[in-house]
Motif scaffolding. Structure first.
Motif, PDB file in Angstrom:
ATOM      1  N   THR A 165      -5.253  12.109   4.345  1.00 46.86           N
ATOM      2  CA  THR A 165      -6.080  10.979   4.778  1.00 46.86           C
ATOM      3  C   THR A 165      -5.378   9.654   4.528  1.00 46.86           C
ATOM      4  O   THR A 165      -5.374   8.767   5.393  1.00 46.86           O
ATOM      5  N   ALA A 166      -4.774   9.517   3.345  1.00 45.87           N
ATOM      6  CA  ALA A 166      -4.072   8.268   3.019  1.00 45.87           C
ATOM      7  C   ALA A 166      -2.898   8.045   3.965  1.00 45.87           C
ATOM      8  O   ALA A 166      -2.698   6.934   4.475  1.00 45.87           O
ATOM      9  N   SER A 187       0.835  -1.219   0.000  1.00 45.11           N
ATOM     10  CA  SER A 187       0.000   0.000   0.000  1.00 45.11           C
ATOM     11  C   SER A 187       0.858   1.253   0.000  1.00 45.11           C
ATOM     12  O   SER A 187       0.601   2.200  -0.759  1.00 45.11           O
ATOM     13  N   TYR A 209      -2.547   9.306   6.937  1.00 45.83           N
ATOM     14  CA  TYR A 209      -3.060   9.067   8.289  1.00 45.83           C
ATOM     15  C   TYR A 209      -3.428   7.593   8.475  1.00 45.83           C
ATOM     16  O   TYR A 209      -3.100   6.985   9.499  1.00 45.83           O
ATOM     17  N   HIS A 210      -4.110   7.014   7.489  1.00 42.17           N
ATOM     18  CA  HIS A 210      -4.485   5.603   7.585  1.00 42.17           C
ATOM     19  C   HIS A 210      -3.241   4.709   7.601  1.00 42.17           C
ATOM     20  O   HIS A 210      -3.187   3.717   8.340  1.00 42.17           O
ATOM     21  N   LEU A 211      -2.246   5.068   6.789  1.00 44.19           N
ATOM     22  CA  LEU A 211      -1.004   4.294   6.790  1.00 44.19           C
ATOM     23  C   LEU A 211      -0.301   4.408   8.139  1.00 44.19           C
ATOM     24  O   LEU A 211       0.220   3.419   8.670  1.00 44.19           O
ATOM     25  N   GLU A 212      -0.303   5.607   8.695  1.00 40.90           N
ATOM     26  CA  GLU A 212       0.322   5.801  10.011  1.00 40.90           C
ATOM     27  C   GLU A 212      -0.407   4.975  11.069  1.00 40.90           C
ATOM     28  O   GLU A 212       0.235   4.332  11.929  1.00 40.90           O
ATOM     29  N   GLU A 213      -1.735   4.989  11.026  1.00 47.70           N
ATOM     30  CA  GLU A 213      -2.506   4.223  11.999  1.00 47.70           C
ATOM     31  C   GLU A 213      -2.220   2.726  11.883  1.00 47.70           C
ATOM     32  O   GLU A 213      -2.098   2.030  12.909  1.00 47.70           O
ATOM     33  N   ARG A 214      -2.082   2.246  10.658  1.00 42.89           N
ATOM     34  CA  ARG A 214      -1.760   0.831  10.468  1.00 42.89           C
ATOM     35  C   ARG A 214      -0.382   0.514  11.026  1.00 42.89           C
ATOM     36  O   ARG A 214      -0.179  -0.528  11.685  1.00 42.89           O
ATOM     37  N   GLN A 256      -6.646  14.542   0.498  1.00 41.33           N
ATOM     38  CA  GLN A 256      -6.643  13.119   0.160  1.00 41.33           C
ATOM     39  C   GLN A 256      -5.331  12.462   0.589  1.00 41.33           C
ATOM     40  O   GLN A 256      -5.330  11.344   1.135  1.00 41.33           O
TER      41      GLN A 256
END
Length: 612
Positions: free
Chosen positions: A581-582, A25, A584-589, A578
């Motif tokens: 957001t992308a 990803s 942020y989601h990668l950081e959270e994962r 965008q």
């Protein structure tokens, strides 16, 4: 030895698919065009971290991942000699006078499938062995980190991301040199480090005062977070020369301890612990780097920039229109003639003929082709594109357009772009992100700066003035009908009036030769009055035409610019939202995997290999 994670042998293979999916990803995001392209340092760092993660994911998918131990050090510290001593044979070329390791040497077990090696290491010099104690360990000798040859440093940089443990090899001269220490500081939290002071006999020989190199190194390492660094003091050359059976070694020599640690100390559980700890640190730094790479929220700043840009575009369009009108003012007779011809074409009969004759007299010497050639050139149009029938002589009359040459327009557009970038910065939109978007529309912006072709502009002006709608259209149509009907009506009435005077009226009118011209004089009088009436009512005067041209040019240029430019700040804001957001989601994962891995960690016996 205490198990560092619980249970180590199951955690890492379980996490491997998630790591692989995450790396895929992130790789997809990094390959896309984004604002990160303007931050090459951050993008390169993310790319490096992700490559490291992808390798770890592939490696951890195996039940028994191999531990890669990399020997790193400066010129002449004896890395190759140390590898030869550990291999109990000559597997790497060693010398005292110059760097001899130009390609990494990979020392691996013969049963290890080569596809298990990272792809860059597969291309190195491979040396296989059959020692069971090193079955799941790979030793890599690398080029000197302080080499003057860029290719050697690149090879070290290629191999370093795949190392699980780094043996930092030094000597009495080089154990804290600038190049090696800088590289160590970059990698210390992501790699396990052990330190080797080779040529130990020279370190203690003749030492009567001052601090010993090992004490000095320990002190420096403790300052940098290694509370209990693992250091081995070796004389690798003595072990090589004696074929593994040296007779006399200086006090404190620890080559045998190093060998035991590599063969037995780094057992399966320790390898799992190192892998887990390295992965934990990698995920932490990856999450931090992703957080730092997030673009700011510029939605409000983009709206403010739009408002500021709109005013600037209006001002610049007004200035450019004034420049166009300077040239158009010089050609106003040609433009008046064009509009006069368009007006006269709407009349019929006596009025049309009379108007045509007066126009010929009024604009004697003015050619329509000159208008098209000259003004099209003024607007940046080639003769081949807009004036196929215009002669070279006509075009030659309008060469003095340097202030509207392509170079001038390029300069104008560049100046406009710079002004917009300054305004964007002032309103909180970073120009480094906006500049590539402006460069992408630079060529269309130059074309749009001309406001369209001359014929298009004139046709629209004609539509607005001559073919106007509403009351103005009805008034013009009535005037045209009157112009077509009134002259022949006056002629008929004049002739009828004369005939009445000659034959019916008493006393009868005496015939004079001048009476033959009276009807035509009456018509001429009406036509002259009607001509001035047309000049006053219909829009064929330059002042009226000019005001319409100014309005049209300015609005067209401003509209063209706004279509290309005005939405760019909001486009950038949406793009950055965008991307944020992308990321942020990668950081959270990344943080979720890091937290899960950390929750499984127990009392690790390898913590001393890492910085606190």
């Amino acid at each position: 030895m205490t198990s560092p994670i619980e249970p180590a042998q199951n955690i890492l293979p379980t996490l491997a698919p998630q790591l692989e999916a995450f790396a895929c990803s992130l790789d997809g995001f990094l390959k896309q065009k984004s604002t990160l392209d303007q931050l090459p340092d951050q993008k390169n760092k993310l790319t490096e971290l992700n490559a490291d993660l992808a390798h770890k994911a592939k490696d951890l998918a195996h039940d028994r991942p191999a531990l890669i131990v990399l020997l790193m050090g400066g010129t002449g510290v004896g890395k190759s000699t140390l590898l030869n001593a550990l291999a109990k044979g000559k597997v790497a070329v060693a010398a005292f006078t110059r760097p001899t390791t130009r390609n990494p040497v990979v020392y691996h077990h013969k049963d290890l499938p080569l596809e298990r090696l990272p792809e860059p290491l597969q291309k190195c010099q491979l040396v296989a062995h059959d020692r069971p104690a090193l079955e799941h360990k790979i030793l890599v000798d690398t080029p000197d980190l302080d080499s003057n040859e860029p290719g050697n440093r690149e090879k070290l940089a290629m191999a370093l991301p795949f190392a699980d443990v780094v043996l930092y090899v030094g000597s009495q001269e080089k154990y804290h040199d600038a190049a090696g220490w800088e590289l160590f500081l970059e990698q210390r939290q992501r790699r396990a480090f052990a330190f080797i002071l080779n040529k130990w006999d020279r370190c203690i020989h003749g030492l009567t005062s001052g601090k010993r190199p090992d004490d000095d190194l320990i002190q420096d390492l403790q300052k940098d977070g290694f509370t209990a660094p693992l250091i081995f003091r070796t004389c690798a050359q003595a072990w090589v020369e004696a074929n593994g059976q040296p007779q006399a070694l200086p006090e404190g020599e620890q080559f045998k301890q190093l060998e035991t640690w590599l063969e037995h100390g780094l057992n399966r559980l320790e390898i799992q612990a190192i892998k887990a700890r390295g992965l934990e640190d990698l995920l932490f730094h990856l999450a931090e780097t992703l957080h730092d790479a997030m673009p700011p929220d510029i939605a409000r700043a983009a709206q403010q920039t739009q408002s500021a840009w709109q005013q600037t575009l209006r001002q610049e369009a007004e200035l450019l229109t004034q420049k166009f009108m300077i040239k158009l003012d010089q050609q106003h007779r040609e433009i008046e003639k064009r509009f006069t011809e368009r007006v006269h074409q709407q009349f019929r009969g006596f009025t049309a003929s009379f108007m045509h004759i007066l126009a010929k007299l009024q604009y004697l010497g003015t050619k329509s082709s000159t208008l098209t050639a000259g003004l099209s050139s003024t607007l940046g149009l080639t003769a081949a594109e807009q004036m196929p029938n215009v002669t070279t002589d006509n075009q030659a009359n309008f060469k003095d357009t340097s202030w509207l040459s392509p170079h001038h327009i390029q300069t104008l557009v560049s100046s406009l772009a710079n002004r917009l970038l300054v305004q964007a910065d002032q309103n909180g939109v970073p120009s480094k992100y906006l500049n590539p978007m402006l460069e992408a529309v630079h060529q269309p912006l130059e074309t749009a700066s001309f406001g369209g072709t001359l014929d298009q502009v004139l046709q629209e002006t004609e539509k607005n003035l001559i073919h106007a709608a509403g009351f103005r259209q009805r008034m013009q149509r009535g005037l045209i009908v009157l112009g077509d009907v009134l002259p022949p009506l006056v002629l008929v009435l004049s002739i009828g009036w004369l005939l009445y005077d000659y034959f019916l009226k008493e006393p009868r009118r005496t015939f004079y030769f001048f009476d033959l011209f009276l009807p035509f004089m009456a018509v001429l009088f009406v036509l002259i009055i009607f001509y001035f009436l047309i000049q006053w009512i219909l829009p064929i005067r330059w002042s009226t035409i000019r005001s319409q041209l100014v309005q049209l040019f300015q609005s067209r240029i401003q509209l063209n610019w706004e279509k290309l430019l005005l939405d760019l700040p909001m486009q950038l804001a949406r793009t950055m939202e965008q991307e944020r957001t992308a990321l942020y989601h990668l950081e959270e994962r990344a943080r979720a995997m890091h937290g899960w891995l950390k929750s499984k960690e127990n009392a690790s016996q390898v913590a001393f290999l890492y910085q606190k």
